[in-house]
Enzyme design. Structure first.
Site, PDB file in Angstrom:
ATOM      1  N   GLN A  96       0.849  -1.191   0.000  1.00 49.08           N
ATOM      2  CA  GLN A  96       0.000   0.000   0.000  1.00 49.08           C
ATOM      3  C   GLN A  96       0.884   1.241   0.000  1.00 49.08           C
ATOM      4  O   GLN A  96       1.669   1.454   0.920  1.00 49.08           O
ATOM      5  CB  GLN A  96      -0.924   0.024   1.219  1.00 49.08           C
ATOM      6  CG  GLN A  96      -1.939   1.157   1.146  1.00 49.08           C
ATOM      7  CD  GLN A  96      -2.768   1.283   2.400  1.00 49.08           C
ATOM      8  OE1 GLN A  96      -2.259   1.646   3.451  1.00 49.08           O
ATOM      9  NE2 GLN A  96      -4.062   0.987   2.291  1.00 49.08           N
ATOM     10  N   TYR A 183      -6.418  10.669   4.122  1.00 49.47           N
ATOM     11  CA  TYR A 183      -5.037  10.988   3.777  1.00 49.47           C
ATOM     12  C   TYR A 183      -4.975  11.807   2.483  1.00 49.47           C
ATOM     13  O   TYR A 183      -5.996  12.277   1.987  1.00 49.47           O
ATOM     14  CB  TYR A 183      -4.212   9.703   3.717  1.00 49.47           C
ATOM     15  CG  TYR A 183      -4.147   9.008   5.068  1.00 49.47           C
ATOM     16  CD1 TYR A 183      -3.646   9.682   6.187  1.00 49.47           C
ATOM     17  CD2 TYR A 183      -4.622   7.715   5.241  1.00 49.47           C
ATOM     18  CE1 TYR A 183      -3.609   9.074   7.438  1.00 49.47           C
ATOM     19  CE2 TYR A 183      -4.586   7.096   6.492  1.00 49.47           C
ATOM     20  CZ  TYR A 183      -4.089   7.788   7.581  1.00 49.47           C
ATOM     21  OH  TYR A 183      -4.058   7.189   8.822  1.00 49.47           O
ATOM     22  N   ARG A 230      -7.378   1.965  -2.740  1.00 51.68           N
ATOM     23  CA  ARG A 230      -8.315   1.847  -1.626  1.00 51.68           C
ATOM     24  C   ARG A 230      -9.054   3.170  -1.455  1.00 51.68           C
ATOM     25  O   ARG A 230      -8.445   4.246  -1.486  1.00 51.68           O
ATOM     26  CB  ARG A 230      -7.569   1.523  -0.326  1.00 51.68           C
ATOM     27  CG  ARG A 230      -8.502   1.136   0.816  1.00 51.68           C
ATOM     28  CD  ARG A 230      -7.759   0.906   2.112  1.00 51.68           C
ATOM     29  NE  ARG A 230      -8.361  -0.186   2.872  1.00 51.68           N
ATOM     30  CZ  ARG A 230      -8.142  -0.424   4.162  1.00 51.68           C
ATOM     31  NH1 ARG A 230      -7.323   0.356   4.849  1.00 51.68           N
ATOM     32  NH2 ARG A 230      -8.702  -1.434   4.775  1.00 51.68           N
ATOM     33  N   GLY A 320      -8.764  -7.158   8.860  1.00 50.44           N
ATOM     34  CA  GLY A 320      -7.683  -6.369   9.412  1.00 50.44           C
ATOM     35  C   GLY A 320      -7.213  -6.881  10.750  1.00 50.44           C
ATOM     36  O   GLY A 320      -6.414  -7.810  10.840  1.00 50.44           O
TER      37      GLY A 320
END
Length: 367
Positions: A96, A183, A230, A320
């Site tokens: 990622q 982000y 994502r 996760g």
């Protein structure tokens, strides 16, 4: 169609439909992956696909201490330990690619400079993991960012593409751009954070331009079959309030990303992170607009995953936190074995304890 059956698409062949979702673990003091990291990921190769923790694309991209990067040769060499260990077990691994933008602190930045973002609007109530005024590691309030110039935006686009190239050199099967959780990419998407007046601000197409340019530059370097993203539609983490054009924005992205024929699109439902849940019916609406492989992470369990796969809403299910405490999670789910509970005090930083020493079920049963 079961969670535990193989998955085949134009771009991906996986031994099952279980995905280990990206999770920050902050166990790289020098930013270079090592043998302990390789063991951590190797232990979890019962997943069909592993997506690594967020990995910095540049020296200014981080908002958490001790995370790995992919912008130096030493980092590339370190990641080779990880990818080789994972591939030996027959699992695919994407990394990622991460730029946190304004969700950072001056102590995370080289020379103590200000973080960068789409604008100079601070995430005033959010925190980074940096150094406090006493030089102690701690959660610290995010610093006020500096708005990237138009030329600098294009440089960051290239940082994503360069990191994608480095990922392939490091042995990864592909990259997932982090366009979620408030982000940098989402900061450009959001009209209340992005107040720009250049080609990257204003309309949905302009606010989406940074994301799509980063995708396109990565595709140009490594191919569409190795690029993914994502997203968190309806998310709220790091001060991302809902806005009038929200569904229209993600509808536009769904159509644009469909044209690019990328490896997959990964949606996170943030309800499990204490934020907003995806509204009822949204996933079905999105599925009609996006024609590629779709992963959903957030609050997933065996029953929900199998039902969503059977209903055609998703192709792959992401897990996760359960993977932190259960390195053999796929077997536990398949056999209805009980799950270990993670110690959240050990999630970030430290060494092997709380990282590579969680037991598999067979070990627990014999103890």
């Amino acid at each position: 169609m079961s969670l535990f059956e193989p998955f085949h698409s134009k771009h991906l062949t996986l031994k099952n439909k279980v995905v280990m979702a990206p999770m920050t673990r902050a166990r790289n003091p020098n930013g270079i992956p090592n043998e302990m990291n390789a063991l951590y990921y190797q232990q979890r190769t019962n997943a069909g696909l592993i997506i690594t923790e967020g990995t910095s694309i540049s020296a200014t991209a981080a908002g958490v201490l001790h995370i790995p990067g992919l912008f130096t040769q030493e980092q590339v060499e370190g990641w080779k330990l990880v990818t080789q260990a994972v591939h030996e077990a027959g699992t695919k691994i994407f990394t990622q690619l991460w730029h946190v933008g304004r969700v950072s602190h001056t102590s995370n930045q080289p020379g103590g400079i200000a973080p960068v973002s789409a604008s100079n609007i601070a995430a005033a109530h959010s925190f980074a993991w940096g150094y406090d005024e006493n030089g102690k590691e701690s959660f610290v309030p995010c610093s006020t960012p500096r708005a990237l110039t138009t030329a600098e935006v294009k440089t960051v686009v290239q940082d994503f593409a360069n990191a994608a190239t480095n990922a392939i050199f490091a042995g990864f099967d592909g990259v997932e751009l982090h366009g979620a959780n408030g982000y940098l990419i989402e900061q450009f998407l959001h009209p209340q954070i992005n107040n720009r007046t250049d080609e990257y601000g204003g309309s949905i197409a302009n606010r989406s331009r940074f994301l799509l340019e980063a995708i396109d530059a990565s595709i140009a370097n490594i191919g569409a079959d190795k690029v993914a993203i994502r997203l968190t539609p309806y998310g709220g983490l790091h001060e991302m309030p809902h806005y009038e054009e929200l569904e229209a924005t993600y509808s536009y992205l769904a159509k644009e990303l469909s044209k690019r024929n990328i490896a997959y699109l990964h949606i996170m439902d943030q309800k499990s992170r204490g934020s907003y849940a995806l509204p009822d019916g949204y996933l079905a609406r999105f599925r009609k607009q996006y024609n590629g492989a779709l992963i959903l992470t957030g609050g997933m369990d065996k029953e929900k995953s199998n039902q969503f796969i059977a209903d055609g809403l998703i192709d792959l299910a992401g897990f996760g936190e359960a993977f932190i405490a259960n390195p053999d999670l796929t077997a536990r789910l398949k056999n209805n074995w009980p799950l270990n509970e993670p110690d959240r005090n050990l999630h970030y930083g430290g060494a092997a304890h709380g990282y590579t020493d969680y037991p598999v079920y067979e070990t627990t049963a014999k103890a």
